[in-house]
Design an enzyme around this catalytic site. Structure first.
Site, PDB file in Angstrom:
ATOM      1  N   TRP A 149       0.801  -1.217   0.000  1.00 56.36           N
ATOM      2  CA  TRP A 149       0.000   0.000   0.000  1.00 56.36           C
ATOM      3  C   TRP A 149       0.840   1.277   0.000  1.00 56.36           C
ATOM      4  O   TRP A 149       0.273   2.362  -0.075  1.00 56.36           O
ATOM      5  CB  TRP A 149      -0.910   0.002   1.246  1.00 56.36           C
ATOM      6  N   GLU A 248      11.052  -8.389  -2.601  1.00 55.32           N
ATOM      7  CA  GLU A 248      11.476  -7.027  -2.244  1.00 55.32           C
ATOM      8  C   GLU A 248      10.925  -6.755  -0.855  1.00 55.32           C
ATOM      9  O   GLU A 248       9.751  -6.409  -0.715  1.00 55.32           O
ATOM     10  CB  GLU A 248      10.877  -6.011  -3.221  1.00 55.32           C
ATOM     11  N   CYS A 282      10.402   1.660   1.720  1.00 52.48           N
ATOM     12  CA  CYS A 282      11.311   0.578   2.140  1.00 52.48           C
ATOM     13  C   CYS A 282      12.768   1.023   2.094  1.00 52.48           C
ATOM     14  O   CYS A 282      13.591   0.497   2.830  1.00 52.48           O
ATOM     15  CB  CYS A 282      11.076  -0.686   1.339  1.00 52.48           C
TER      16      CYS A 282
HETATM   17  P1  NAD Z   1       1.814  -7.050   6.617  1.00 50.72           P
HETATM   18  O1  NAD Z   1       3.122  -7.652   6.890  1.00 50.72           O
HETATM   19  O2  NAD Z   1       0.610  -7.784   7.056  1.00 50.72           O
HETATM   20  O3  NAD Z   1       1.599  -6.783   5.054  1.00 50.72           O
HETATM   21  C1  NAD Z   1       2.598  -6.303   4.184  1.00 50.72           C
HETATM   22  C2  NAD Z   1       2.051  -6.446   2.758  1.00 50.72           C
HETATM   23  O4  NAD Z   1       1.934  -7.827   2.436  1.00 50.72           O
HETATM   24  C3  NAD Z   1       0.643  -5.894   2.565  1.00 50.72           C
HETATM   25  O5  NAD Z   1       0.584  -5.284   1.298  1.00 50.72           O
HETATM   26  C4  NAD Z   1      -0.274  -7.105   2.617  1.00 50.72           C
HETATM   27  O6  NAD Z   1      -1.427  -6.955   1.822  1.00 50.72           O
HETATM   28  C5  NAD Z   1       0.603  -8.184   2.045  1.00 50.72           C
HETATM   29  N1  NAD Z   1       0.347  -9.510   2.562  1.00 50.72           N
HETATM   30  C6  NAD Z   1       0.176  -9.844   3.871  1.00 50.72           C
HETATM   31  N2  NAD Z   1       0.012 -11.186   3.988  1.00 50.72           N
HETATM   32  C7  NAD Z   1       0.057 -11.696   2.733  1.00 50.72           C
HETATM   33  C8  NAD Z   1      -0.020 -13.004   2.191  1.00 50.72           C
HETATM   34  N3  NAD Z   1      -0.161 -14.083   2.971  1.00 50.72           N
HETATM   35  N4  NAD Z   1       0.055 -13.161   0.850  1.00 50.72           N
HETATM   36  C9  NAD Z   1       0.233 -12.083   0.035  1.00 50.72           C
HETATM   37  N5  NAD Z   1       0.351 -10.830   0.485  1.00 50.72           N
HETATM   38  C10 NAD Z   1       0.273 -10.622   1.816  1.00 50.72           C
HETATM   39  O7  NAD Z   1       1.802  -5.673   7.338  1.00 50.72           O
HETATM   40  P2  NAD Z   1       1.416  -4.177   7.028  1.00 50.72           P
HETATM   41  O8  NAD Z   1       0.828  -3.638   8.281  1.00 50.72           O
HETATM   42  O9  NAD Z   1       0.626  -3.999   5.781  1.00 50.72           O
HETATM   43  O10 NAD Z   1       2.828  -3.526   6.848  1.00 50.72           O
HETATM   44  C11 NAD Z   1       3.737  -3.690   7.928  1.00 50.72           C
HETATM   45  C12 NAD Z   1       5.119  -3.743   7.496  1.00 50.72           C
HETATM   46  O11 NAD Z   1       5.296  -4.227   6.183  1.00 50.72           O
HETATM   47  C13 NAD Z   1       5.735  -2.370   7.462  1.00 50.72           C
HETATM   48  O12 NAD Z   1       6.124  -1.997   8.738  1.00 50.72           O
HETATM   49  C14 NAD Z   1       6.889  -2.585   6.565  1.00 50.72           C
HETATM   50  O13 NAD Z   1       7.951  -3.103   7.314  1.00 50.72           O
HETATM   51  C15 NAD Z   1       6.449  -3.652   5.618  1.00 50.72           C
HETATM   52  N6  NAD Z   1       6.122  -3.134   4.293  1.00 50.72           N
HETATM   53  C16 NAD Z   1       7.123  -3.074   3.399  1.00 50.72           C
HETATM   54  C17 NAD Z   1       6.889  -2.565   2.149  1.00 50.72           C
HETATM   55  C18 NAD Z   1       7.997  -2.483   1.129  1.00 50.72           C
HETATM   56  O14 NAD Z   1       7.924  -1.648   0.239  1.00 50.72           O
HETATM   57  N7  NAD Z   1       9.006  -3.345   1.201  1.00 50.72           N
HETATM   58  C19 NAD Z   1       5.614  -2.129   1.808  1.00 50.72           C
HETATM   59  C20 NAD Z   1       4.588  -2.209   2.750  1.00 50.72           C
HETATM   60  C21 NAD Z   1       4.860  -2.738   3.991  1.00 50.72           C
END
Ligand code: NAD
Length: 477
Positions: A149, A248, A282
């Site tokens: 997101w 990533e 990130c």
């Molecule tokens: P999260 O770990 O639940 O989700 C991260 C992303 O993964 C979200 O887009 C979510 O829709 C997706 N996701 C979650 N479970 C999945 C699954 N089983 N299969 C496919 N997709 C899945 O947590 P969050 O609250 O959305 O974000 C928390 C942390 O995630 C942040 O603190 C950050 O560290 C990391 N993050 C990193 C990036 C990046 O660009 N690398 C982007 C968004 C979030």
């Protein structure tokens, strides 16, 4: 102004009659729209449509593929204002940042359109006079991608660009929290004349969708951008089915400020990079190691800029930092600040949520942060800038390299010798010296250690969707 939320499967738009979820505006916490979730039948349709789309697309010449992709990129540029508005409404970042993101996303699509025409193989001299040995680059097949997101246009653009440029079909599950941007992008591809099935867009419960798509024999490649725990889970799933994957994942970017710089100028660069997208990046600079000779000047200026930043709805033209993208991030910021304060850190600016509407958190500069504080060890993914001191080169390298992350790292110095030495020493997929911009369509983007593997961007990002086929041919049998 907001996008109509639908899924795009087999060249058709799907919405009604499905369960789903509300999409919120993080500046107000108001509902923007209702997002449909894919049923298992929808996912089956996306799989079989992608398989058919792939057969058409792989046989389309790279020249003709490029024509369609460039047209889609042009449509994105023409609609940049409308798409940027959708992006800001659902994600929160300022409209100025959203415009840049949409235009860079169009650049990415265009760059891959061109680079797909250069997926060259090679000829290896044979051992016999009539032998031809050819190395050919072919698309891997149908890919499934999962995007987060924080960059609702850019992360889909990287995956769509790489996959389609290479001749693959793609099933994209974009973020359910910021779906409108991906829908608007998919409309550009449809109108550009992309054959049906080549790009499918679905939404759902993330774990359910990924656990359905990844094991399917139709899917040959996975690409994920998001957190390390989810990345590890998807990598395991991909390994169980021997699927190629690009991961990533998160980062915790060290910034080393040496004593031979104008500390106030560097603080201004640091603040611009740190508070971009409210720190939800990130490759965000997240741990500031500042030489003790310039420490006070650096943190003084950094905190002054942070205090004066104007927070607000990203659509207001004088807003300099928008809200966090969701309530989870505000909770996470509060926890990180409480932990650091309890361990003795001081807040030179910010440190608390702002207002009682939406998800705003103040730009926060922390000083004297103990290195065992959570904020120095867990990816903050928010507008927190912990600053610590150093004096010795080898010591700061050890501290900068000390975490499991290895995505981006930065250093500021006036010495060419120090610049080369620090670039060589940082254990990181990307290193920025004297600036914070390490992400362009034509440059490789990816991490080492727990930050993941594989690249998006550059020729590496195209290669991620190609397989190598070796053909050895001898005369006539
Ligand atoms: P999260 O770990 O639940 O989700 C991260 C992303 O993964 C979200 O887009 C979510 O829709 C997706 N996701 C979650 N479970 C999945 C699954 N089983 N299969 C496919 N997709 C899945 O947590 P969050 O609250 O959305 O974000 C928390 C942390 O995630 C942040 O603190 C950050 O560290 C990391 N993050 C990193 C990036 C990046 O660009 N690398 C982007 C968004 C979030």
């Amino acid at each position: 102004m907001y996008e109509k939320l639908e899924m795009y499967v087999d060249g058709k738009w799907l919405d009604g009659g499905r369960s789903g979820e509300d999409v919120l505006n993080p500046a107000t916490a108001q509902v923007l729209g209702k997002l449909p979730h894919a049923t298992p039948e929808d996912l089956d349709a996306a799989l079989s449509s992608a398989a058919k789309g792939y057969e058409i697309w792989r046989k389309t010449s790279a020249y003709d593929r490029a024509r369609i992709m460039k047209k889609a990129a042009d449509l994105m540029r023409q609609r940049a204002e409308a798409i940027a508005t959708i992006l800001t409404m659902e994600q929160g970042k300022t409209i100025a940042e959203a415009r840049i993101e949409v235009n860079v996303s169009a650049d990415i699509i265009e760059w891959y359109a061109e680079e797909g025409r250069r997926a060259y193989g090679r000829i290896i001299p044979g051992r016999m006079p009539n032998q031809r040995q050819m190395v050919m680059k072919e698309p891997i097949g149908v890919a499934a991608a999962f995007t987060p997101w924080n960059f609702p246009a850019l992360t889909p653009a990287r995956k769509i660009g790489g996959a389609l440029g290479a001749g693959c079909a793609l099933i994209l599950k974009a973020s359910e929290e910021t779906p409108g941007t991906a829908v608007a992008m998919a409309r550009c591809f449809e109108e550009a004349g992309l054959p049906k099935g080549v790009l499918n867009l679905v939404f759902g419960v993330p774990a359910k969708v990924s656990e359905y798509l990844i094991p399917s024999p139709i899917v040959r490649k996975i690409s994920f951008t998001g957190s390390i725990p989810v990345g590890k889970h998807l990598a395991r799933l991909a390994a169980d089915h021997m699927k190629r994957s690009t991961m990533e994942l998160g980062g915790h970017g060290p910034v080393i400020v040496f004593d031979d710089v104008d500390a106030e100028k560097v603080a201004a660069v640091a603040a611009a990079g740190k508070f971009r997208n409210a720190g939800q990046v990130c490759i965000s600079p997240t741990r500031f190691f500042v030489h003790e000779k310039v420490y006070d000047k650096f943190v003084g200026k950094f905190a002054e800029i942070a205090k004066n930043l104007k927070l607000g709805n990203g659509l207001d033209k004088d807003t300099q930092m928008g809200p966090m993208a969701n309530a989870r991030r505000v909770d996470a910021m509060e926890k990180l600040v409480a932990d650091a304060s309890a361990r003795g850190a001081k807040m030179a600016s910010g440190g608390q949520r702002v207002g009682n509407q939406g998800y705003f958190f103040a730009p926060t500069v922390m000083t004297d942060v103990p290195e065992d504080a959570d904020v120095m060890n867990k990816e903050p993914f928010g507008p927190l800038a912990p600053c610590v001191r150093f004096t010795d080169f080898n010591d700061v390298v050890k501290r900068a390299n000390g975490l499991e992350f290895g995505l981006a790292a930065y250093a500021f110095t006036g010495s060419a010798q120090t610049a080369a030495a620090i670039a060589d020493s940082l254990d990181s997929g990307m290193v920025g010296i004297n600036h914070l911009g390490v992400s362009l369509p034509e440059t490789p983007f990816g991490g080492v250690k727990e930050s993941g593997y594989g690249h998006e961007g550059g020729i590496e990002g195209l290669d991620a969707y190609l397989v190598t086929k070796f053909v050895s041919q001898i005369g006539v049998a």
